[in-house]
Design a protein around this motif. Structure first.
Motif, PDB file in Angstrom:
ATOM      1  N   GLU A   1       0.936  -1.183   0.041  1.00  0.00           N
ATOM      2  CA  GLU A   1       0.032   0.070   0.098  1.00  0.00           C
ATOM      3  C   GLU A   1       0.712   1.075  -0.073  1.00  0.00           C
ATOM      4  O   GLU A   1       0.474   2.290  -0.710  1.00  0.00           O
ATOM      5  CB  GLU A   1      -1.278  -0.018   1.240  1.00  0.00           C
TER       6      GLU A   1
ATOM      7  N   THR B   1     -13.475  -0.716  -1.837  1.00  0.00           N
ATOM      8  CA  THR B   1     -12.702  -0.926  -0.394  1.00  0.00           C
ATOM      9  C   THR B   1     -13.194  -2.257   0.450  1.00  0.00           C
ATOM     10  O   THR B   1     -14.346  -2.626   0.081  1.00  0.00           O
ATOM     11  CB  THR B   1     -13.248   0.353   0.471  1.00  0.00           C
TER      12      THR B   1
ATOM     13  N   HIS C   1      -7.635  -2.563  -5.046  1.00  0.00           N
ATOM     14  CA  HIS C   1      -8.811  -2.147  -4.072  1.00  0.00           C
ATOM     15  C   HIS C   1      -7.645  -1.310  -2.890  1.00  0.00           C
ATOM     16  O   HIS C   1      -6.639  -1.442  -2.898  1.00  0.00           O
ATOM     17  CB  HIS C   1      -9.185  -3.544  -3.481  1.00  0.00           C
ATOM     18  N   THR C   2      -8.801  -0.789  -2.377  1.00  0.00           N
ATOM     19  CA  THR C   2      -8.154   0.007  -0.944  1.00  0.00           C
ATOM     20  C   THR C   2      -8.457  -1.155   0.107  1.00  0.00           C
ATOM     21  O   THR C   2      -9.879  -1.382   0.409  1.00  0.00           O
ATOM     22  CB  THR C   2      -9.141   1.224  -0.615  1.00  0.00           C
TER      23      THR C   2
END
Length: 521
Positions: A55, A440, A455-456
């Motif tokens: 991330e 998300t 994706h988050t």
């Protein structure tokens, strides 16, 4: 500085002299990458670190601050550990947007760190011994633990320490300082490692050079010059550490404090007792001493291990203590082998200086044969005890590496079927196909890193938002053996906004719940 003078211990390299280092780097890279790819394919997830740094890399690739939702909503990872060096991951992610790319990058960084140390070993000990030491180093216990634990910022510190160790052994003080300086951008505690390195340089400068004086000024001036440089490096390391832990980390951390100060648990126990309170700690010390070939303890460079050992052994977290797992030992390996080679280099320097010290001040009589006044050279000029010490220094780490190999992660490569896709691979693929790009997701460790690219991602242990999807892997260790039986009911019950979830997939231990409403929307 003193780097300008020629080094008798650095002769012009012959093409064959490059082979040991090249072999160590290539062999290490191939083996480590094979392990990482197999680990990725088999969906082995030792921790959440890979997902966290993925991330971070994704944020840097977008020229954004390293906000990592896995650690919490709006969490700036620079407030967790101070590692601005990791901005380089943004370029890697831009080219290869996959957590696997971070694993391969770490493997390459660890493997290339074998180059300077093996080259130094070649110059000092010859090709055969250098090849053996290079292979031992690149497949050593500390580096294997880092590979198995997956990506961590220390991957950038290992090659820096390797090149700095070689510069120290070759008395190239300015080069050593330049290799050390970036360590403060890798992790906050490495500022203390730089402090110890500066003190080691100053001590070595105070001791002087066992070789003959160069033409570059009087010996006392060169010693003073080296001492001054060492003290500057030490002050820089200490200053960087204090600035980071007292100002930068508290300013960036959500808690307003350094998250990793030494934990308690020592009670009234003495400092020495806390440092040596566990058999595991003693085992780690023994492995470290053996990696330095015992003789490495006589090098001031070995003092660089003290800050890392101190914060680990004083902590109450048992994960920090061991030698077989995790990434905490990786930075110790180039220090220990560098200390070993430093001692060997000092002994070799005395050998190189011996012919000049024994040469006659007047020409030999004509009747005497030339051989009569030929001084011993090379290792033959070193006392027998010193040659035995060097032999011990080479043999001990090699024996240690062979004896412990079956206990280390890379031994799994010998297992039939290593790296094969797990039985639930198709089910995992269905899970990821069910979740649209850009959504998300809140999930446990099982698919955490695999969901990051598109994706988050939030982790179930820290999420404080209602994600679009919730993924539960009943086989994940995150649940402590008690996973939710119904992901939709679990997500609905813990919603922060009274959202409602429905189960959209239930296959082979995976459940996917989708948010369908929110009363606060």
């Amino acid at each position: 500085m003193t780097d300008a003078r020629p080094r008798p211990d650095r002769p012009r390299a012959q093409p064959l002299d490059l082979l040991p280092a090249a072999f160590a780097v290539v062999a290490g890279a191939v083996v480590m990458i094979a392990y990482s790819v197999g680990q990725w394919r088999a969906m082995q997830v030792p921790s959440w670190d890979l997902a966290i740094f993925s991330e971070l890399a994704k944020a840097y690739s977008r020229l954004e601050a390293p906000i990592v939702p896995i650690k919490g909503e709006g969490y700036n990872l620079l407030g967790d550990h101070f590692h601005p060096m990791l901005v380089l991951l943004g370029l890697v992610w831009r080219l290869f947007p996959s957590p696997l790319a971070l694993l391969v990058l770490q493997d390459l960084l660890l493997a290339v760190s074998a180059w300077p140390l093996t080259r130094l070993a070649t110059r000092l000990l010859g090709r055969l011994a250098a090849t053996a030491l290079g292979l031992f180093y690149v497949l050593s216990w500390g580096l294997q633990g880092a590979v198995a634990a997956q990506f961590h910022e220390i991957a950038f510190a290992v090659p820096l320490l390797a090149w700095a160790a070689v510069a120290f052994a070759e008395r190239r003080w300015r080069s050593c300082a330049l290799w050390l300086a970036p360590l403060v951008l890798v992790k906050e505690d490495l500022g203390l490692t730089v402090l110890m390195a500066g003190l080691a340089i100053a001590l070595r400068g105070r001791q002087g050079d066992p070789q003959q004086p160069s033409r570059r000024g009087p010996a006392w001036w060169r010693r003073l010059d080296t001492v001054r440089l060492g003290l500057v490096v030490a002050a820089f390391g200490l200053g960087a550490f204090l600035l980071t832990v007292l100002v930068l980390l508290p300013a960036l951390s959500p808690s307003g404090a350094w998250e990793y100060g030494l934990s308690g648990g020592g009670g009234n126990t003495s400092l020495v007792a806390r440092l040596l309170s566990s058999e595991v700690k003693l085992q780690t010390l023994v492995m470290l001493v053996c990696t330095a070939g015992l003789i490495g303890l006589f090098s001031p460079w070995m003092a660089l291990v003290l800050p890392t050992l101190a914060w680990r052994f004083l902590s109450s977290n048992e994960f920090y203590w061991g030698w077989q797992n995790w990434h905490y030992n990786a930075v110790l390996i180039p220090i220990a082998l560098g200390a070993l080679l430093d001692v060997v280099a000092r002994l070799r320097a005395r050998a190189d200086a011996a012919p000049a010290a024994h040469s006659p001040s007047a020409p030999a009589p004509e009747a005497s044969p030339p051989e009569a006044h030929r001084a011993p050279s090379g290792w033959s000029a070193v006392p027998m005890w010193a040659r035995w010490a060097v032999g011990l220094g080479v043999v001990v780490p090699l024996v240690t590496g062979l004896a412990t190999a079956p206990d280390l992660p890379l031994w799994d490569l010998r297992r039939p079927g290593y790296g094969a896709a797990p039985a639930r691979a198709q089910a995992a693929a269905r899970v990821m196909d069910t979740i649209p790009d850009g959504a998300t997701v809140e999930t446990d460790l099982g698919l955490l890193a695999y969901l990051v690219p598109e994706h988050t991602v939030y982790w179930v242990g820290t999420a404080d938002v209602d994600a679009d999807y919730v993924v539960v892997d009943s086989h994940s260790s995150a649940w402590g053996g008690n996973p939710p039986t119904d992901a939709a009911s679990w997500a609905t019950a813990r919603s922060r906004t009274d959202a409602t979830y429905e189960l959209v997939l239930d296959t082979d231990g995976y459940q996917v719940a989708r948010r369908i409403s929110s009363d606060s929307a």
